[in-house]
Write a protein that holds these residues in place. Structure first.
Motif, mmCIF file in Angstrom:
data_model
loop_
_atom_site.group_PDB
_atom_site.id
_atom_site.type_symbol
_atom_site.label_atom_id
_atom_site.label_comp_id
_atom_site.label_asym_id
_atom_site.label_seq_id
_atom_site.Cartn_x
_atom_site.Cartn_y
_atom_site.Cartn_z
ATOM 1 N N CYS A 1 -7.930 69.951 -5.204
ATOM 2 C CA CYS A 1 -6.865 69.304 -5.967
ATOM 3 C C CYS A 1 -7.155 69.478 -7.455
ATOM 4 C CB CYS A 1 -6.778 67.823 -5.606
ATOM 5 S SG CYS A 1 -5.534 66.933 -6.567
ATOM 6 N N LEU A 2 -6.173 70.031 -8.167
ATOM 7 C CA LEU A 2 -6.344 70.255 -9.603
ATOM 8 C C LEU A 2 -6.151 68.981 -10.414
ATOM 9 C CD1 LEU A 2 -4.550 73.692 -10.051
ATOM 10 C CD2 LEU A 2 -7.007 73.221 -10.004
ATOM 11 N N VAL A 3 -5.594 67.935 -9.801
ATOM 12 C CA VAL A 3 -5.425 66.658 -10.491
ATOM 13 C C VAL A 3 -6.683 65.815 -10.322
ATOM 14 C CG1 VAL A 3 -4.047 64.544 -10.637
ATOM 15 C CG2 VAL A 3 -2.919 66.744 -10.213
ATOM 16 N N VAL B 1 0.292 59.610 0.795
ATOM 17 C CA VAL B 1 0.548 58.698 -0.321
ATOM 18 C C VAL B 1 1.487 59.365 -1.329
ATOM 19 C CG1 VAL B 1 -0.510 57.375 -2.195
ATOM 20 C CG2 VAL B 1 -1.708 57.607 -0.008
ATOM 21 N N GLY B 2 2.569 58.669 -1.665
ATOM 22 C CA GLY B 2 3.609 59.218 -2.533
ATOM 23 C C GLY B 2 3.115 59.825 -3.822
ATOM 24 N N THR B 3 2.298 59.098 -4.570
ATOM 25 C CA THR B 3 1.833 59.612 -5.870
ATOM 26 C C THR B 3 0.895 60.800 -5.711
ATOM 27 O OG1 THR B 3 0.062 57.976 -5.889
ATOM 28 C CG2 THR B 3 2.086 57.411 -7.083
ATOM 29 N N HIS C 1 0.328 65.960 -6.400
ATOM 30 C CA HIS C 1 -0.856 66.644 -6.929
ATOM 31 C C HIS C 1 -0.800 68.125 -6.575
ATOM 32 C CE1 HIS C 1 -3.673 62.911 -7.332
ATOM 33 N NE2 HIS C 1 -2.494 62.737 -7.912
ATOM 34 N N LYS C 2 -1.352 68.937 -7.446
ATOM 35 C CA LYS C 2 -1.372 70.389 -7.254
ATOM 36 C C LYS C 2 -2.573 70.757 -6.394
ATOM 37 C CE LYS C 2 -0.248 74.663 -8.190
ATOM 38 N NZ LYS C 2 0.755 75.285 -7.396
ATOM 39 N N LEU C 3 -2.295 71.215 -5.160
ATOM 40 C CA LEU C 3 -3.343 71.632 -4.234
ATOM 41 C C LEU C 3 -3.414 73.152 -4.214
ATOM 42 C CD1 LEU C 3 -2.574 69.225 -1.258
ATOM 43 C CD2 LEU C 3 -4.344 68.958 -2.993
ATOM 44 N N ILE C 4 -4.639 73.659 -4.211
ATOM 45 C CA ILE C 4 -4.862 75.106 -4.156
ATOM 46 C C ILE C 4 -5.887 75.397 -3.058
ATOM 47 C CG2 ILE C 4 -4.329 75.464 -6.598
ATOM 48 C CD1 ILE C 4 -7.391 75.620 -7.103
ATOM 49 N N GLU C 5 -6.050 76.671 -2.760
ATOM 50 C CA GLU C 5 -7.096 77.059 -1.809
ATOM 51 C C GLU C 5 -8.432 76.570 -2.362
ATOM 52 O OE1 GLU C 5 -6.606 78.412 1.304
ATOM 53 O OE2 GLU C 5 -4.567 77.907 0.727
#
Length: 194
Positions: free
Chosen positions: A109-111, A127-129, A133-137
């Motif tokens: 997660c980049l956040v 979870v909504g918030t 979040h920006k998920l990457i490999e």
């Protein structure tokens, strides 16, 4: 997932070759071996005896595969393989949340700036918030994806300086430069290299 060894230990289904039984047989004395191992042992000896208890057999016993032990060994190998696949191996990204033995991360997660196994990723899917979040490999060097100056994610690429920049860098030092989303630039670079 419970360890396959929680029900049965590897030593219980391990031959003298120190591997899990392959084509297991049982000798008349009740010990178990891989068919190839006991055959090789008896071929290299003048006496036909059990390698464990040393009981001597006056003629070489006819050996048949112990089908029950074969099924147990195969199931154990399968479960062990699945169990080991979930743990981070050298070169794989471990989950930052797991304690003790770390499971293999499936996303970073980049956040949050953390990598997660499937179990610990679940809040990001529920979870909504966290869904935004920006998920990457999975990557092991998340800190390298942060701007050293602003401590923000490097989400843009400056084509003039050939470097990744954050949004704040783009508004200050690179405001007159040609910047594009980092993902787009990476995609274009991969395509051009093919």
């Amino acid at each position: 997932m419970a360890s396959p060894s929680s029900l049965l230990s590897q030593e219980q289904i391990q031959c003298i070759c120190l591997d899990i039984f392959t084509s297991p047989i049982s000798t008349p004395c009740g010990h178990n071996f891989c068919m190839a191992c006991i055959g090789g042992y008896w071929d290299s000896s003048d006496v036909c005896q059990c390698p464990l208890c040393k009981e001597t057999f006056y003629r070489r016993p006819d050996l048949c595969i112990n089908r029950t032990l074969k099924e147990i060994s195969e199931q154990f190998k399968t479960r062990l393989s699945l169990f080991e696949e979930q743990y981070a191996q050298p070169g794989q990204v471990p989950c930052d949340i797991c304690t003790g033995s770390k499971l293999r991360a499936v996303k970073s997660c980049l956040v949050c700036l953390a990598s997660y196994c499937q179990t610990h990723l679940e809040p990001h899917q529920r979870v909504g918030t966290m869904k935004t979040h920006k998920l990457i490999e999975p990557v092991s060097n998340l800190e390298d994806r942060l701007c050293k100056k602003h401590q923000r994610v490097l989400e843009l690429f400056c084509r003039e300086d050939q470097t990744f920049v954050c949004v704040l860098c783009n508004e200050t030092d690179h405001r007159t430069h040609n910047t594009v989303p980092a993902e787009r630039e990476c995609t274009e670079m991969k395509v051009s290299f093919l």
